[in-house]
Design a protein around this motif. Structure first.
Motif, PDB file in Angstrom:
ATOM      1  N   ILE A  92      20.872  -2.812 -17.361  1.00  0.00           N
ATOM      2  CA  ILE A  92      21.461  -3.934 -16.615  1.00  0.00           C
ATOM      3  C   ILE A  92      22.007  -3.452 -15.273  1.00  0.00           C
ATOM      4  O   ILE A  92      21.845  -4.131 -14.242  1.00  0.00           O
ATOM      5  CB  ILE A  92      22.543  -4.612 -17.488  1.00  0.00           C
ATOM      6  N   ALA A  93      22.614  -2.269 -15.275  1.00  0.00           N
ATOM      7  CA  ALA A  93      23.145  -1.731 -14.015  1.00  0.00           C
ATOM      8  C   ALA A  93      22.008  -1.503 -13.010  1.00  0.00           C
ATOM      9  O   ALA A  93      22.175  -1.751 -11.809  1.00  0.00           O
ATOM     10  CB  ALA A  93      23.898  -0.429 -14.287  1.00  0.00           C
ATOM     11  N   ILE A  94      20.867  -1.046 -13.497  1.00  0.00           N
ATOM     12  CA  ILE A  94      19.717  -0.851 -12.595  1.00  0.00           C
ATOM     13  C   ILE A  94      19.286  -2.191 -12.002  1.00  0.00           C
ATOM     14  O   ILE A  94      19.077  -2.322 -10.790  1.00  0.00           O
ATOM     15  CB  ILE A  94      18.551  -0.179 -13.353  1.00  0.00           C
ATOM     16  N   GLN A 143       0.814  -1.214   0.000  1.00  0.00           N
ATOM     17  CA  GLN A 143       0.000   0.000   0.000  1.00  0.00           C
ATOM     18  C   GLN A 143       0.853   1.271   0.000  1.00  0.00           C
ATOM     19  O   GLN A 143       0.573   2.208  -0.758  1.00  0.00           O
ATOM     20  CB  GLN A 143      -0.938   0.003   1.218  1.00  0.00           C
ATOM     21  N   ALA A 144       1.898   1.286   0.822  1.00  0.00           N
ATOM     22  CA  ALA A 144       2.720   2.495   0.881  1.00  0.00           C
ATOM     23  C   ALA A 144       3.429   2.737  -0.454  1.00  0.00           C
ATOM     24  O   ALA A 144       3.479   3.865  -0.957  1.00  0.00           O
ATOM     25  CB  ALA A 144       3.745   2.379   2.011  1.00  0.00           C
ATOM     26  N   GLU A 145       3.953   1.648  -1.040  1.00  0.00           N
ATOM     27  CA  GLU A 145       4.605   1.761  -2.355  1.00  0.00           C
ATOM     28  C   GLU A 145       3.621   2.260  -3.415  1.00  0.00           C
ATOM     29  O   GLU A 145       3.963   3.084  -4.272  1.00  0.00           O
ATOM     30  CB  GLU A 145       5.127   0.379  -2.797  1.00  0.00           C
ATOM     31  N   ALA A 146       2.409   1.750  -3.354  1.00  0.00           N
ATOM     32  CA  ALA A 146       1.388   2.164  -4.337  1.00  0.00           C
ATOM     33  C   ALA A 146       1.084   3.645  -4.182  1.00  0.00           C
ATOM     34  O   ALA A 146       0.983   4.381  -5.168  1.00  0.00           O
ATOM     35  CB  ALA A 146       0.124   1.321  -4.166  1.00  0.00           C
ATOM     36  N   ALA A 155      10.851  -5.791  -8.253  1.00  0.00           N
ATOM     37  CA  ALA A 155      10.272  -5.609  -9.595  1.00  0.00           C
ATOM     38  C   ALA A 155       9.765  -4.183  -9.763  1.00  0.00           C
ATOM     39  O   ALA A 155       9.998  -3.526 -10.789  1.00  0.00           O
ATOM     40  CB  ALA A 155       9.145  -6.614  -9.823  1.00  0.00           C
ATOM     41  N   LEU A 156       9.077  -3.695  -8.747  1.00  0.00           N
ATOM     42  CA  LEU A 156       8.545  -2.336  -8.803  1.00  0.00           C
ATOM     43  C   LEU A 156       9.675  -1.318  -8.895  1.00  0.00           C
ATOM     44  O   LEU A 156       9.617  -0.358  -9.685  1.00  0.00           O
ATOM     45  CB  LEU A 156       7.687  -2.083  -7.556  1.00  0.00           C
ATOM     46  N   SER A 157      10.699  -1.547  -8.111  1.00  0.00           N
ATOM     47  CA  SER A 157      11.825  -0.618  -8.101  1.00  0.00           C
ATOM     48  C   SER A 157      12.540  -0.586  -9.450  1.00  0.00           C
ATOM     49  O   SER A 157      12.860   0.493  -9.981  1.00  0.00           O
ATOM     50  CB  SER A 157      12.795  -1.024  -6.985  1.00  0.00           C
TER      51      SER A 157
END
Lengths: 402, 402
Positions: free
Chosen positions: B393-395, B195-198, B372-374
């Motif tokens: 790729i670095a990310i 929820q906080a991420e959303a 995944a979100l990040s």
């Protein structure tokens, strides 16, 4: 009359009479073919008794340009009439009224605008059109906004694109505007004194890169329903009225192509205002008038387009902070780039403008041609860096003082 | 059978038998419905005597997703079969063979690929596919190049777009990928711990600007015929063979959307390789394999696309110095941006991926979701600044080490 055939005056009268409630039942009709015969037949059908009149425009199955003739789809008559109806829906009063369409005969019966003049001729005759910037910015803002994903339901827009897939007429633009002027193509047409300028143009690969990118936008960016050929020869005008005609090149493309076309044609007239001793003062006034008109068109267009966006935007994504500014900035850049392409092709390419070609003195004409070419090239170079319409104006001013 | 109705097993057998020269005349046929019933009926029709088999796939007039059902055009079956034929023409061997199409019944009869597995499942089971990067880069390079203005005659391309106006399925993408995840939409679906991420995602207006620009590309950039839904669930695979299926979302759009979809789905599997004491070493090996595959896909795609361009470019403008580099650079940027959108929606939006959702341990699953979100958000932020696939790729690497 169920199959296509080119109309005669009696045919035009017969069809015109079938329009309900237009002419008086009794009075005689007179038809006069007033087209130039290169692409269309244009019949002016009038009833002297009632003073009423209309235009019957029929597409011919070929195009003649500078002596050459090639087959050309009759479907352009359908595209033209459908585009006019959509333009009338979104920008009422700024296109001729349509009374009747017949896709088999490739004809459109529409309002007679004989009380107007073609704007190119009007400008060449020194006409001043104080309402023009207001009208054309309204036309551009409304037709482009309401046929884009910003102002039209996106599914509806996709279905509408089906009616405006226009490969043959787009191909003419792709070749004559975005290709031939930049190489030694047979179709090019320019005075011998421009040979050195043309050779420089043909080998300027930095410029070619910009043209390739602009051409890609013309080919792939399905932003809005364009008029597609919005030069000053496609506008009927009086000081009080503006009517955009001839959208047979209509298709879904990048908005900047239409805005750039108008600005380019004003700049071509501007380049034709070549200083020449006795007339110098008048020419300066003309140039100022044209520059003011160009600025006014962009500023009014931008203001109106943003207002439409704020008041009629179709969805919440378009309200994302910063998105509108980003969009308008890219639109300005496209406008400047396409304006440049439209100018270059009118000097080096197949089809020129009377504003410059009809300058009687060859030395003055040459100077105008070189100024038009110089402005056009500078706009193309500028396009992706542009931040403001003032940069376009500064280019025009600096070239006119050169 | 002239009107649409959902098929039964006997119907499927009857239609399958009508395919000329496929089954032996005498042997009995067996049909088994193997679809998930959400969008399509899928009949596996086999002849035990001859060992021959095929697939009869029929579209249903509705879609069921996560319990909801809404009407959905049957025209998607026509689009799917026409897209498969075009893909087979340009990238032979990389899609199932089509034996028969019936647009009224909304069905396609095609090659049975039961000896393959769905790639998403294959990856979840630890499969290694050494030929995949080579095959999918070939599929992408050839289908995208030869249906773009670079590799197809431009007039022909315009006519082909008429067959792939696909408003209903595009609308699903527009909503579920480019809109809903970025606002508190009813369709969103995520675990309470997100929820906080959303909430952060919903108020990140710098990110929203990037998504709005990417969405605009999806809506307007008619670059090439896309598969339109190229995730690892749309790929049948073995170590020796790759077959792309289910192009019912096909339409003319931005190439980066297809390339980004593949990369996003590999990165979603990558994010699911969450370190977990005993398995740590294996997980590291998996991550390296996935990253190598991603790099290999982009590098091979770029090399093949450039080769096609150099050898099969349709016109001289495309050979303008610098244009190809400029084009490939923008394509990389689009790919990265669309990959990011595809990842975010699989965590916050309606439709998730089993790679992550089926992780049994809720703490490990949460960590995978957040990674995944990040990665997705970082790719969206990067997109217009990206210079190289190594930045993507670095990310991924930096997030996996976090």
């Amino acid at each position: 009359m169920s199959q296509y055939h080119p109309l005669t005056d009696p045919d035009a009268i017969q069809i015109a009479r079938s329009i309900p409630h237009f002419f008086e039942a009794e009075g005689e009709l007179v038809s006069r073919e007033i087209g130039d015969g290169n692409l269309n037949l244009v019949f002016h059908v009038s009833q002297p008794g009632s003073g009423r009149s209309l235009i019957v425009k029929q597409a011919l199955p070929y195009a003649k340009v500078v002596g050459e003739s090639w087959p050309l789809t009759l479907d352009r008559a359908r595209i033209e009439s459908e585009a006019l109806r959509i333009e009338d829906q979104f920008a009422p009063g700024l296109v001729p009224k349509i009374y009747h369409t017949d896709n088999v005969l490739a004809l459109t019966i529409m309002e007679d605008l004989s009380n107007h003049v073609i704007m190119r001729q009007g400008l060449m005759d020194g006409g001043v059109y104080p309402k023009f910037a207001e009208d054309i910015s309204e036309f551009l803002a409304k037709t482009l906004f309401f046929t884009s994903d910003l102002g039209m339901n996106q599914q509806e827009k996709k279905l509408l694109t089906l009616s405006f897939v226009n490969p043959e007429l787009c191909k003419i633009t792709e070749d004559l505007i975005f290709d031939h002027p930049y190489t030694d193509a047979d179709t090019n047409s320019f005075d011998p004194h421009l040979q050195a300028e043309a050779s420089i143009l043909w080998s300027d690969s930095a410029l070619h890169l910009e043209v390739a990118i602009l051409r890609e936008k013309f080919l792939t960016h399905s932003q809005a329903l364009l008029h597609g050929d919005l030069h000053t020869g496609s506008i009927f005008i009086t000081p009080q009225s503006t009517k955009v005609i001839d959208p047979e090149f209509a298709y879904f493309g990048p908005m900047g192509f239409d805005i750039g076309a108008i600005i380019a044609n004003l700049l071509l007239n501007y380049a034709a205002q070549e200083h020449w001793s006795a007339e110098e003062t008048a020419r300066i006034g003309r140039r100022e008038y044209l520059i003011e008109t160009i600025r006014d068109i962009w500023v009014s267009f931008e203001r109106k387009f943003r207002t439409l966006w704020n008041e009629h935007g179709t969805d919440r994504i378009a309200k994302t902070p910063g998105y509108q500014d980003h969009y308008m900035h890219r639109l300005l850049q496209d406008t400047i780039g396409f304006a440049g392409c439209k100018m270059v092709r009118r000097v080096i390419g197949l089809s020129h403008v009377a504003d410059i070609d009809r300058i009687p003195d060859p030395i003055v004409r040459e100077r105008a041609q070189k100024k038009a070419l110089s402005i056009g090239k500078s706009l193309i170079v500028l396009n992706r860096q542009a931040q403001s319409i003032e940069e376009l104006i500064a280019i025009a001013n600096s070239v006119s003082k050169a």
